[in-house]
Design an enzyme around this catalytic site. Structure first.
Site, PDB file in Angstrom:
ATOM      1  N   ILE A 154       0.839  -1.200   0.000  1.00  0.00           N
ATOM      2  CA  ILE A 154       0.000   0.000   0.000  1.00  0.00           C
ATOM      3  C   ILE A 154       0.874   1.250   0.000  1.00  0.00           C
ATOM      4  O   ILE A 154       0.625   2.193  -0.752  1.00  0.00           O
ATOM      5  CB  ILE A 154      -0.975  -0.014   1.198  1.00  0.00           C
ATOM      6  CG1 ILE A 154      -1.908  -1.227   1.077  1.00  0.00           C
ATOM      7  CG2 ILE A 154      -1.777   1.281   1.268  1.00  0.00           C
ATOM      8  CD1 ILE A 154      -2.804  -1.474   2.276  1.00  0.00           C
ATOM      9  N   ASP A 173      11.064   2.484   6.724  1.00  0.00           N
ATOM     10  CA  ASP A 173      10.695   1.074   6.884  1.00  0.00           C
ATOM     11  C   ASP A 173      11.904   0.379   7.478  1.00  0.00           C
ATOM     12  O   ASP A 173      13.017   0.555   6.989  1.00  0.00           O
ATOM     13  CB  ASP A 173      10.347   0.475   5.498  1.00  0.00           C
ATOM     14  CG  ASP A 173       9.549  -0.824   5.612  1.00  0.00           C
ATOM     15  OD1 ASP A 173       9.995  -1.735   6.337  1.00  0.00           O
ATOM     16  OD2 ASP A 173       8.483  -0.905   4.979  1.00  0.00           O
ATOM     17  N   ASP A 259      -9.130   5.993   9.254  1.00  0.00           N
ATOM     18  CA  ASP A 259     -10.070   4.997   8.728  1.00  0.00           C
ATOM     19  C   ASP A 259     -10.177   3.827   9.703  1.00  0.00           C
ATOM     20  O   ASP A 259     -11.068   3.007   9.585  1.00  0.00           O
ATOM     21  CB  ASP A 259      -9.576   4.495   7.361  1.00  0.00           C
ATOM     22  CG  ASP A 259     -10.565   3.541   6.702  1.00  0.00           C
ATOM     23  OD1 ASP A 259     -11.774   3.867   6.682  1.00  0.00           O
ATOM     24  OD2 ASP A 259     -10.148   2.467   6.212  1.00  0.00           O
ATOM     25  N   GLU A 264     -13.242  -0.568  17.288  1.00  0.00           N
ATOM     26  CA  GLU A 264     -14.145  -0.291  16.165  1.00  0.00           C
ATOM     27  C   GLU A 264     -15.510  -0.922  16.392  1.00  0.00           C
ATOM     28  O   GLU A 264     -15.571  -2.090  16.764  1.00  0.00           O
ATOM     29  CB  GLU A 264     -13.529  -0.829  14.865  1.00  0.00           C
ATOM     30  CG  GLU A 264     -12.275  -0.049  14.490  1.00  0.00           C
ATOM     31  CD  GLU A 264     -11.629  -0.493  13.192  1.00  0.00           C
ATOM     32  OE1 GLU A 264     -12.179  -1.373  12.503  1.00  0.00           O
ATOM     33  OE2 GLU A 264     -10.569   0.056  12.861  1.00  0.00           O
ATOM     34  N   HIS A 282     -13.573   2.357   8.522  1.00  0.00           N
ATOM     35  CA  HIS A 282     -12.763   1.216   8.026  1.00  0.00           C
ATOM     36  C   HIS A 282     -13.200   0.785   6.618  1.00  0.00           C
ATOM     37  O   HIS A 282     -13.549  -0.375   6.382  1.00  0.00           O
ATOM     38  CB  HIS A 282     -12.847   0.031   9.008  1.00  0.00           C
ATOM     39  CG  HIS A 282     -11.663  -0.893   8.903  1.00  0.00           C
ATOM     40  ND1 HIS A 282     -11.089  -1.518   9.986  1.00  0.00           N
ATOM     41  CD2 HIS A 282     -10.933  -1.290   7.830  1.00  0.00           C
ATOM     42  CE1 HIS A 282     -10.065  -2.271   9.577  1.00  0.00           C
ATOM     43  NE2 HIS A 282      -9.957  -2.144   8.271  1.00  0.00           N
ATOM     44  N   ILE A 283     -13.168   1.749   5.700  1.00  0.00           N
ATOM     45  CA  ILE A 283     -13.638   1.482   4.329  1.00  0.00           C
ATOM     46  C   ILE A 283     -12.494   1.343   3.333  1.00  0.00           C
ATOM     47  O   ILE A 283     -12.711   1.340   2.119  1.00  0.00           O
ATOM     48  CB  ILE A 283     -14.612   2.588   3.830  1.00  0.00           C
ATOM     49  CG1 ILE A 283     -13.975   3.977   3.956  1.00  0.00           C
ATOM     50  CG2 ILE A 283     -15.945   2.514   4.559  1.00  0.00           C
ATOM     51  CD1 ILE A 283     -14.743   5.082   3.231  1.00  0.00           C
ATOM     52  N   GLY A 284     -11.256   1.208   3.857  1.00  0.00           N
ATOM     53  CA  GLY A 284     -10.089   1.134   2.961  1.00  0.00           C
ATOM     54  C   GLY A 284     -10.246   0.141   1.825  1.00  0.00           C
ATOM     55  O   GLY A 284      -9.942   0.446   0.674  1.00  0.00           O
ATOM     56  N   ALA A 285     -10.707  -1.048   2.150  1.00  0.00           N
ATOM     57  CA  ALA A 285     -10.803  -2.108   1.133  1.00  0.00           C
ATOM     58  C   ALA A 285     -12.193  -2.192   0.520  1.00  0.00           C
ATOM     59  O   ALA A 285     -12.482  -3.085  -0.268  1.00  0.00           O
ATOM     60  CB  ALA A 285     -10.453  -3.449   1.769  1.00  0.00           C
TER      61      ALA A 285
END
Ligand code: NAD
Length: 308
Positions: A154, A173, A259, A264, A282-285
């Site tokens: 991502i 990272d 998100d 949750e 939580h609508i990322g996917a």
């Protein structure tokens, strides 16, 4: 052709269901299944158990599923599966890690622009009849520094999209970052503190692990510029929400978009009430394309494993 019984416990896209049926599998689609049924004796009939996010595959479910060979999650994180209990019983646990990469990256870009231009507030006020143009001086993304924390699937997708918006990339990272991606985008790779001090926007794409839990605490948030925006579409645990509340309230950072939340749906009313916080559930996917891809990827993996 392949034989076996599949139990699907959450709503998933039809495409994968169709391809499993075409391959010869018997599919029981029970998107409303209750925990009690999952630990009942009927569960031992299944070779494959498929979930999305609603159903929890606990040790009790795994014990009841005496003949299961595969537990599949139509998505990325395996937070709702007791992976250790499954592996102890030699059950394969599979997921579809890349299916949502574009969808989540596009949402993160959308949230950045929403923050920079106050789109949610402009919309809400406009619909109440308030023409608040003068209050809505925004900032541009072009030319700004975007800090990407976690440069995986991502993180790289958002990096490419942000490049097209003429942003400059900074990345952190602890593991090696894809070299082609670095040379293609000119990303500056640095440590987390330097990234936080230098970025105008910070976007998080790390997994939830003991190391990433509350990685955004008061000390880290204090390193960010007071004009900077924070976006989190990864996992709620990585941000200490109380520290974020203080940082937003006291103007330590300019705004944040979430998100995902520590709990949750979120119960942190204090945080949600802040005008410089934007939230999505939580609508990322949650795109047709990502769901269809995840469903077909899982179906293909299931068929391949059962074929042996
Ligand atoms: P990925 O495994 O491809 O990338 C994660 C990156 O984080 C890797 O490069 C890894 O090296 C890095 N990383 C690990 N520990 C780190 C640390 N301590 N600090 C910084 N970086 C670290 O995963 P991905 O597919 O890019 O997914 C990223 C996140 O997005 C995951 O948490 C996933 O659960 C989440 N996600 C959210 C949604 C949503 O609906 N909002 C959908 C899909 C995925």
């Amino acid at each position: 052709q392949v034989s076996g019984k599949v139990l699907i416990c959450d709503s998933i896209d039809q495409a994968g269901i169709d391809s499993m049926k075409r391959a010869g599998l018997t599919v029981d689609y029970k998107p409303e299944i209750k925990p009690a049924e999952l630990t009942s004796s009927s569960v031992k009939d299944y070779d494959v158990i498929i979930v999305r996010s609603r159903t929890k595959i606990t040790k009790e479910v795994i014990d009841a599923a005496a003949n299961a060979k595969i537990i599949a999650r139509v998505g990325v994180g395996l937070d709702n599966v007791d992976v250790r209990a499954a592996e102890a019983k030699k059950i394969r646990v599979i997921n579809a890690p890349e299916a949502a990469s574009v969808a989540v990256a596009e949402l993160a870009i959308g949230l950045m622009i929403s923050l920079a231009r106050s789109i949610p507030r402009a919309d809400a006020e406009g619909k109440r009849g308030n023409w608040i143009k003068k209050e809505l001086m925004g900032t541009q993304l072009s030319g700004k520094y975007l800090g990407i924390v976690g440069v995986g699937n991502i993180g790289r997708n958002i990096g490419r999209m942000a490049k097209a918006l003429r942003m400059n990339l900074i990345g952190y990272d602890p593991y090696p970052i894809n070299r082609e991606f670095i040379s293609e985008t000119g990303m500056i790779v640095t440590d987390l503190n330097t990234l936080l001090e230098s970025s105008d926007f910070v976007t998080c794409h790390v997994p939830a692990t003991p190391e990433t839990r509350h990685m955004f605490n008061a000390e880290r948030l204090a390193k960010m510029k007071p004009t900077a925006y924070l976006v989190n579409t990864s996992r709620g645990e990585i941000i200490d929400e109380n520290a974020l509340y203080e940082a937003l309230k006291n103007g330590k950072i300019a705004g944040a978009a979430l998100d995902v939340f520590e709990i949750e749906p979120p119960t942190n009313k204090q945080l949600l009430s802040l005008p410089n916080l934007i939230c999505t559930p939580h609508i990322g996917a949650q795109t047709k394309e990502a769901q269809e891809l995840a469903s077909t990827v899982i179906a293909e993996k299931v068929i391949q494993i059962l074929r042996g």
